[in-house]
Design an enzyme around this catalytic site. Structure first.
Site, PDB file in Angstrom:
ATOM      1  N   ALA A  76     -20.481  51.975  15.363  1.00  0.00           N
ATOM      2  CA  ALA A  76     -18.999  51.898  15.176  1.00  0.00           C
ATOM      3  C   ALA A  76     -18.250  51.118  16.494  1.00  0.00           C
ATOM      4  O   ALA A  76     -19.019  51.333  17.441  1.00  0.00           O
ATOM      5  CB  ALA A  76     -18.178  53.266  15.112  1.00  0.00           C
ATOM      6  N   ASP A  77     -17.172  50.520  16.484  1.00  0.00           N
ATOM      7  CA  ASP A  77     -16.507  50.077  17.568  1.00  0.00           C
ATOM      8  C   ASP A  77     -15.802  51.167  18.113  1.00  0.00           C
ATOM      9  O   ASP A  77     -15.378  50.984  19.572  1.00  0.00           O
ATOM     10  CB  ASP A  77     -16.094  48.765  17.223  1.00  0.00           C
ATOM     11  CG  ASP A  77     -16.708  47.601  16.671  1.00  0.00           C
ATOM     12  OD1 ASP A  77     -17.675  47.483  17.300  1.00  0.00           O
ATOM     13  OD2 ASP A  77     -16.392  47.518  15.267  1.00  0.00           O
ATOM     14  N   ASP A 106     -25.024  54.290  10.960  1.00  0.00           N
ATOM     15  CA  ASP A 106     -24.461  52.718  11.109  1.00  0.00           C
ATOM     16  C   ASP A 106     -23.505  53.066  12.584  1.00  0.00           C
ATOM     17  O   ASP A 106     -23.513  54.407  13.068  1.00  0.00           O
ATOM     18  CB  ASP A 106     -23.271  52.608  10.246  1.00  0.00           C
ATOM     19  CG  ASP A 106     -23.030  51.240  10.320  1.00  0.00           C
ATOM     20  OD1 ASP A 106     -23.355  50.369  11.329  1.00  0.00           O
ATOM     21  OD2 ASP A 106     -22.297  50.636   9.393  1.00  0.00           O
ATOM     22  N   GLU A 135     -21.077  47.031   5.155  1.00  0.00           N
ATOM     23  CA  GLU A 135     -21.305  48.258   5.540  1.00  0.00           C
ATOM     24  C   GLU A 135     -20.584  49.655   4.917  1.00  0.00           C
ATOM     25  O   GLU A 135     -21.162  50.600   4.729  1.00  0.00           O
ATOM     26  CB  GLU A 135     -20.860  48.290   7.261  1.00  0.00           C
ATOM     27  CG  GLU A 135     -21.790  47.642   7.913  1.00  0.00           C
ATOM     28  CD  GLU A 135     -21.310  47.387   9.483  1.00  0.00           C
ATOM     29  OE1 GLU A 135     -22.195  47.481  10.310  1.00  0.00           O
ATOM     30  OE2 GLU A 135     -20.045  47.340   9.720  1.00  0.00           O
ATOM     31  N   THR A 171     -26.791  49.073  18.201  1.00  0.00           N
ATOM     32  CA  THR A 171     -27.103  50.438  18.231  1.00  0.00           C
ATOM     33  C   THR A 171     -28.301  50.491  17.049  1.00  0.00           C
ATOM     34  O   THR A 171     -29.022  51.555  17.218  1.00  0.00           O
ATOM     35  CB  THR A 171     -26.264  51.219  18.128  1.00  0.00           C
ATOM     36  OG1 THR A 171     -24.955  51.136  18.783  1.00  0.00           O
ATOM     37  CG2 THR A 171     -26.381  52.689  18.467  1.00  0.00           C
ATOM     38  N   SER A 206     -25.411  48.080  10.987  1.00  0.00           N
ATOM     39  CA  SER A 206     -25.637  46.731  11.613  1.00  0.00           C
ATOM     40  C   SER A 206     -25.066  46.876  13.062  1.00  0.00           C
ATOM     41  O   SER A 206     -24.195  47.778  13.404  1.00  0.00           O
ATOM     42  CB  SER A 206     -24.711  45.494  10.952  1.00  0.00           C
ATOM     43  OG  SER A 206     -25.105  45.394   9.747  1.00  0.00           O
ATOM     44  N   LYS A 265     -14.605  49.488  12.617  1.00  0.00           N
ATOM     45  CA  LYS A 265     -15.907  48.822  12.522  1.00  0.00           C
ATOM     46  C   LYS A 265     -15.685  47.149  12.006  1.00  0.00           C
ATOM     47  O   LYS A 265     -14.603  46.928  11.958  1.00  0.00           O
ATOM     48  CB  LYS A 265     -16.741  49.455  11.343  1.00  0.00           C
ATOM     49  CG  LYS A 265     -17.330  50.863  11.761  1.00  0.00           C
ATOM     50  CD  LYS A 265     -18.206  51.412  11.017  1.00  0.00           C
ATOM     51  CE  LYS A 265     -19.348  50.394  10.228  1.00  0.00           C
ATOM     52  NZ  LYS A 265     -20.252  50.076  11.329  1.00  0.00           N
TER      53      LYS A 265
HETATM   54  O1  LIG Z   1     -19.469  47.562  12.503  1.00  0.00           O
HETATM   55  C1  LIG Z   1     -20.372  46.888  13.298  1.00  0.00           C
HETATM   56  C2  LIG Z   1     -20.833  45.514  12.637  1.00  0.00           C
HETATM   57  O2  LIG Z   1     -19.982  44.996  11.849  1.00  0.00           O
HETATM   58  C3  LIG Z   1     -21.113  47.641  14.320  1.00  0.00           C
HETATM   59  O3  LIG Z   1     -21.695  48.849  13.600  1.00  0.00           O
HETATM   60  C4  LIG Z   1     -20.149  47.837  15.459  1.00  0.00           C
HETATM   61  O4  LIG Z   1     -19.723  46.735  15.713  1.00  0.00           O
HETATM   62  C5  LIG Z   1     -20.964  48.439  16.755  1.00  0.00           C
HETATM   63  O5  LIG Z   1     -21.815  47.779  17.139  1.00  0.00           O
HETATM   64  P1  LIG Z   1     -22.839  48.113  18.356  1.00  0.00           P
HETATM   65  O6  LIG Z   1     -23.837  48.994  17.740  1.00  0.00           O
HETATM   66  O7  LIG Z   1     -23.477  46.836  18.576  1.00  0.00           O
HETATM   67  O8  LIG Z   1     -21.981  48.603  19.154  1.00  0.00           O
END
Ligand SMILES: O=C(CO)[C@H](O)[C@H](O)COP(=O)(O)O
Length: 270
Positions: free
Chosen positions: A122-123, A120, A142, A70, A67, A133
């Site tokens: 990640a933050d 997926d 996730e 990205t 989610s 995350k």
């Molecule tokens: O863990 C997440 C959602 O719960 C996302 O993978 C994380 O926040 C990264 O998001 P983005 O791709 O918008 O930088």
């Protein structure tokens, strides 16, 4: 508008855009006034997601779809490649929508409990592949989907790579909690030796807290000093009654793709 195109070069008005695209390389560069402009963060995300899909998704792959912003590009790329019989398992309402809108085959863990890979975002990703995350509040599903996969592949822009967790990501560890437990969980986090400052995540454009896809709340637990012993911290937080899941992902991935501003993709793997 003046446009001219051959296999690798596209002229659009005064801009020259070079497109070079195969399994090994994906480069988009924007050339104006004799200098390369740096790619936007969105393009960095796209570069990482495209490369990961090119490297890992094949006809018949069973793929967990993460989610966030990205992952949209990974779904776009799976669709663009026109692969056959790819089965997609979502990690949130958002990723369900992405899969359905792309016309890909939607499944779930009841029908497809074993996945080849999950891709997926990640933050933050530290030097030991510990992840934060849950910036989008989806960490519970996730983690479940990633745990059901042979591999978790992280796709992110370059800002997500760090040495220690908290170096770049300042919003803290997202912790999903059962609503009736949020006050005692916050008190426990505050009073323990974790060194965390918890805040209930509030909704935007709606009064009250964020409610997750699972009907729970999110506490963002900020930390001011580097986290020590992350595997133990993840267990300790999870042990607090009322905590459903934390955004600390430990020992879950060995591969991360980071899109860079020069249009290249950095692959980190152990
Ligand atoms: O863990 C997440 C959602 O719960 C996302 O993978 C994380 O926040 C990264 O998001 P983005 O791709 O918008 O930088």
């Amino acid at each position: 508008m003046l446009a001219f195109k051959n296999k690798n070069i596209l002229f659009l008005n005064s801009k020259l855009i070079l497109l070079q695209h195969n399994f090994k390389r994906f480069i988009i560069r924007n050339y104006t006034n004799n200098s390369y402009s740096r790619m936007s963060l969105d393009n960095c995300k796209k570069v990482a997601a495209y490369k990961a899909v090119d490297d890992f998704v094949r006809d018949g792959s069973k793929v967990g779809i993460g989610s966030g912003s990205t992952i949209k590009y990974a779904v776009d790329r799976i669709k663009e490649l026109g692969l056959k019989n790819v089965i997609c398992v979502p990690t949130s309402f958002q990723s369900t929508q992405l899969i359905v809108e792309a016309g890909l085959e939607l499944s779930d863990l009841s029908r497809t409990p074993e996945l080849d890979i999950t891709i997926d975002g990640a933050d933050e990703v530290d030097k030991d592949f510990n992840l934060i995350k849950g910036g989008g509040g989806c960490q519970l599903q996730e983690k479940i989907v990633a745990y059901s996969s042979k591999k978790l592949i992280i796709v992110a822009d370059y800002t997500k790579e760090s040495t220690e967790l908290g170096e770049n990501w300042k919003k803290g560890i997202p912790i999903e909690v059962v609503p009736m437990a949020y006050v005692p969980v916050m008190k426990k986090l505050e009073s323990s030796s974790f060194g965390l400052s918890p805040k209930l995540r509030m909704a935007v454009n709606k009064a009250g807290p964020v409610v997750t896809d699972n009907g729970n709340f999110i506490i963002d637990a900020q930390f001011s000093k580097p986290l020590s012993n992350i595997p133990q911290l993840a267990i300790d937080i999870k042990m607090i009654p009322g905590v459903v899941e934390t955004g600390l992902f430990v020992n879950m991935t060995k591969t991360a793709y980071f899109g860079q501003t020069d249009g290249t993709c950095k692959l980190k793997s152990i």
